[in-house]
Design a protein around this motif. Structure first.
Motif, PDB file in Angstrom:
ATOM      1  N   ASN A   1       0.863  -1.183   0.000  1.00 51.43           N
ATOM      2  CA  ASN A   1       0.000   0.000   0.000  1.00 51.43           C
ATOM      3  C   ASN A   1       0.899   1.233   0.000  1.00 51.43           C
ATOM      4  O   ASN A   1       2.113   1.133   0.195  1.00 51.43           O
ATOM      5  CB  ASN A   1      -1.001  -0.018   1.162  1.00 51.43           C
TER       6      ASN A   1
ATOM      7  N   VAL B   1      -7.461  -0.423   8.093  1.00 50.13           N
ATOM      8  CA  VAL B   1      -5.996  -0.603   8.081  1.00 50.13           C
ATOM      9  C   VAL B   1      -5.274   0.669   8.508  1.00 50.13           C
ATOM     10  O   VAL B   1      -4.387   0.641   9.368  1.00 50.13           O
ATOM     11  CB  VAL B   1      -5.519  -1.053   6.683  1.00 50.13           C
TER      12      VAL B   1
ATOM     13  N   THR C   1      -7.627 -10.169  12.144  1.00 52.41           N
ATOM     14  CA  THR C   1      -7.295  -9.229  11.072  1.00 52.41           C
ATOM     15  C   THR C   1      -8.104  -7.945  11.185  1.00 52.41           C
ATOM     16  O   THR C   1      -8.747  -7.689  12.197  1.00 52.41           O
ATOM     17  CB  THR C   1      -7.489  -9.889   9.690  1.00 52.41           C
ATOM     18  N   THR C   2      -8.115  -7.158  10.133  1.00 54.24           N
ATOM     19  CA  THR C   2      -8.745  -5.833  10.135  1.00 54.24           C
ATOM     20  C   THR C   2     -10.226  -5.963   9.769  1.00 54.24           C
ATOM     21  O   THR C   2     -11.003  -6.545  10.499  1.00 54.24           O
ATOM     22  CB  THR C   2      -7.997  -4.919   9.163  1.00 54.24           C
TER      23      THR C   2
ATOM     24  N   SER D   1      -4.470   1.797   1.179  1.00 49.25           N
ATOM     25  CA  SER D   1      -4.498   0.610   2.044  1.00 49.25           C
ATOM     26  C   SER D   1      -5.171  -0.506   1.252  1.00 49.25           C
ATOM     27  O   SER D   1      -5.852  -0.226   0.255  1.00 49.25           O
ATOM     28  CB  SER D   1      -5.274   0.888   3.323  1.00 49.25           C
ATOM     29  N   ILE D   2      -4.997  -1.745   1.677  1.00 44.19           N
ATOM     30  CA  ILE D   2      -5.551  -2.882   0.936  1.00 44.19           C
ATOM     31  C   ILE D   2      -6.593  -3.555   1.809  1.00 44.19           C
ATOM     32  O   ILE D   2      -6.271  -4.161   2.836  1.00 44.19           O
ATOM     33  CB  ILE D   2      -4.414  -3.841   0.519  1.00 44.19           C
TER      34      ILE D   2
ATOM     35  N   ALA E   1       4.875  -7.250   2.306  1.00 47.86           N
ATOM     36  CA  ALA E   1       4.335  -6.934   3.633  1.00 47.86           C
ATOM     37  C   ALA E   1       2.873  -6.508   3.594  1.00 47.86           C
ATOM     38  O   ALA E   1       2.497  -5.380   3.971  1.00 47.86           O
ATOM     39  CB  ALA E   1       5.190  -5.860   4.294  1.00 47.86           C
ATOM     40  N   CYS E   2       2.040  -7.390   3.105  1.00 44.99           N
ATOM     41  CA  CYS E   2       0.583  -7.219   3.164  1.00 44.99           C
ATOM     42  C   CYS E   2      -0.021  -8.609   3.359  1.00 44.99           C
ATOM     43  O   CYS E   2       0.374  -9.548   2.670  1.00 44.99           O
ATOM     44  CB  CYS E   2       0.051  -6.612   1.870  1.00 44.99           C
ATOM     45  N   PHE E   3      -0.974  -8.742   4.254  1.00 44.88           N
ATOM     46  CA  PHE E   3      -1.462 -10.060   4.672  1.00 44.88           C
ATOM     47  C   PHE E   3      -2.201 -10.838   3.595  1.00 44.88           C
ATOM     48  O   PHE E   3      -2.465 -12.028   3.733  1.00 44.88           O
ATOM     49  CB  PHE E   3      -2.335  -9.959   5.915  1.00 44.88           C
TER      50      PHE E   3
ATOM     51  N   THR F   1     -12.291  -8.750   4.709  1.00 41.87           N
ATOM     52  CA  THR F   1     -11.039  -9.325   4.198  1.00 41.87           C
ATOM     53  C   THR F   1     -10.777 -10.728   4.751  1.00 41.87           C
ATOM     54  O   THR F   1      -9.811 -11.375   4.350  1.00 41.87           O
ATOM     55  CB  THR F   1      -9.824  -8.428   4.549  1.00 41.87           C
TER      56      THR F   1
ATOM     57  N   GLY G   1      -3.198 -10.438  11.441  1.00 40.94           N
ATOM     58  CA  GLY G   1      -3.609 -10.448  10.045  1.00 40.94           C
ATOM     59  C   GLY G   1      -3.417  -9.149   9.305  1.00 40.94           C
ATOM     60  O   GLY G   1      -4.202  -8.836   8.390  1.00 40.94           O
ATOM     61  N   CYS G   2      -2.423  -8.349   9.685  1.00 39.71           N
ATOM     62  CA  CYS G   2      -2.128  -7.119   8.963  1.00 39.71           C
ATOM     63  C   CYS G   2      -0.715  -6.650   9.312  1.00 39.71           C
ATOM     64  O   CYS G   2      -0.319  -6.710  10.477  1.00 39.71           O
ATOM     65  CB  CYS G   2      -3.129  -6.025   9.335  1.00 39.71           C
ATOM     66  N   ALA G   3       0.015  -6.179   8.297  1.00 41.18           N
ATOM     67  CA  ALA G   3       1.378  -5.676   8.528  1.00 41.18           C
ATOM     68  C   ALA G   3       1.348  -4.498   9.490  1.00 41.18           C
ATOM     69  O   ALA G   3       2.278  -4.290  10.269  1.00 41.18           O
ATOM     70  CB  ALA G   3       2.006  -5.261   7.201  1.00 41.18           C
TER      71      ALA G   3
HETATM   72  C1  5HY Z   1      -2.108  -5.409   5.124  1.00 43.07           C
HETATM   73  N1  5HY Z   1      -3.921  -4.532   4.069  1.00 43.07           N
HETATM   74  O1  5HY Z   1      -1.367  -6.131   5.743  1.00 43.07           O
HETATM   75  C2  5HY Z   1      -3.490  -5.782   4.682  1.00 43.07           C
HETATM   76  C3  5HY Z   1      -4.334  -6.202   5.835  1.00 43.07           C
HETATM   77  C4  5HY Z   1      -5.694  -6.586   5.438  1.00 43.07           C
HETATM   78  O2  5HY Z   1      -2.949  -2.545   3.489  1.00 43.07           O
HETATM   79  N2  5HY Z   1      -1.809  -4.172   4.654  1.00 43.07           N
HETATM   80  C5  5HY Z   1      -2.903  -3.656   4.024  1.00 43.07           C
HETATM   81  O3  5HY Z   1      -6.618  -6.067   5.976  1.00 43.07           O
HETATM   82  O4  5HY Z   1      -5.827  -7.446   4.546  1.00 43.07           O
END
Ligand code: 5HY
Length: 236
Positions: free
Chosen positions: A9, A140, A108-109, A41-42, A68-70, A113, A173-175
Motif C-alpha cells: 500500500n 488498516v 485481522t482488520t 491501504s488494501i 508486507a501485506c497479509f 477481508t 492479520g495485517c502488517a
Molecule cells: C495489510 N492490508 O497487511 C493488509 C491487511 C488486510 O494494506 N496491509 C494492508 O486487511 O488485509
C-alpha cells in the motif's frame, strides 16, 4: 546481504512502522519501501489487484524479499520475476505459528477481508492448524495511530478467538499490527506471530543458505512479450 520489504500500500507511515519492526529482528541489512503506485491501504479484492504492479516494480537489487501485506498480493508473480527468495507475510506467519501450537487463530482488520485470509489458509494447506479468521473492523490506516483503545479491541478479538477456536497462538492479520505484537503477546500469554518479523527471518535463512526460487516449472521466468500501458516497463 540485503532483505527488501515491500509495503504494497502507499502509506509511508505504515512502511516506517514495518521497517522498525523488521529492524528489531533482522540480522542482515533490511530496507522497507513503499510502492510508487496503488491503493493507500488494501482492504478488498480490488485494492489487492491494483497493488500487484507496484510490488512487481520493486523486485530488484536485493538478496531476499518480503511482501508486507497479509493478502500476499502478487507472491507467485514476484517469485517468477526474481530468483532470490520471496516471502509473503501471511504464508510466513502460518508456518511460524504451526511450529508453536497445534492450532492458531488469525485476527485481522475488516471482516470483509477474512475471506482473503481464509483462502490463503486453504491455498497454503493450513486448514488443520488454523482454527479461524476473525475481523476486528479496524480500518488498516487506523492502525497507524495505535493507542490503548485499539490495542484493547485487538486483544479482545484475540482472546475470544482463542476460546472460540480452542487455539493456542495468534497470527496478526495485517502488517500494520506488527508494532503491537509484543504487547499483545504479553497480555494474552500465548505466542503472537507478526508476519513481517517471521518473513524477514525466513528470507534471511533462505538467503544465507544460498537458496532461491526454482527457475524450473511454473516459477520459471515468464516468456518474453511486450506489455502495454502502465505495464510497459514491467515486461521482459
Ligand atoms: C495489510 N492490508 O497487511 C493488509 C491487511 C488486510 O494494506 N496491509 C494492508 O486487511 O488485509
Amino acid at each position: 546481504m540485503l532483505i527488501k520489504i515491500i509495503n504494497p500500500n502507499t502509506s509511508r507511515p505504515m512502511t516506517e512502522a514495518i521497517e522498525r519492526s523488521a529492524r528489531a529482528v533482522a540480522s542482515m541489512d533490511v530496507v522497507a519501501v513503499t510502492t510508487s503506485m496503488g491503493p493507500a491501504s488494501i482492504e478488498s479484492h480490488y485494492d489487492e489487484a491494483l497493488a500487484v504492479p507496484g510490488v512487481l516494480a520493486e523486485m530488484a537489487n536485493a538478496d531476499g524479499y518480503v511482501i508486507a501485506c497479509f493478502g500476499d498480493p502478487g507472491l507467485d508473480a514476484a517469485r517468477e520475476a526474481i530468483a532470490a527468495p520471496v516471502l509473503g507475510i501471511a504464508e510466513a506467519a502460518f508456518h511460524a505459528a504451526s511450529f508453536l501450537a497445534t492450532r492458531f487463530s488469525v485476527v485481522t482488520t475488516l471482516t470483509r477481508t477474512c475471506v482473503i485470509a481464509e483462502r490463503l489458509v486453504r491455498r497454503y494447506g493450513f486448514e488443520a492448524q488454523c482454527g479461524g479468521v476473525h475481523g476486528t473492523d479496524i480500518p488498516v490506516l487506523d492502525l497507524e495511530h495505535g493507542g490503548e483503545p485499539l490495542l484493547r479491541k485487538i486483544e479482545a478479538a484475540a482472546a475470544s478467538a482463542l476460546s472460540q477456536d480452542r487455539s493456542a497462538a495468534i497470527v496478526l492479520g495485517c502488517a500494520g499490527m506488527a508494532p503491537l505484537c509484543a504487547q499483545l503477546g504479553a497480555r494474552l500469554g500465548v505466542p503472537v506471530v507478526d508476519g513481517v518479523a517471521a518473513a524477514v527471518k525466513f528470507a534471511e535463512a533462505l538467503a544465507s543458505l544460498g537458496l532461491g526460487t526454482s527457475r524450473r516449472g511454473d516459477y520459471a521466468t515468464p516468456p518474453a512479450k511486450p506489455y502495454a500501458g502502465f505495464a510497459s516497463h514491467l515486461g521482459w
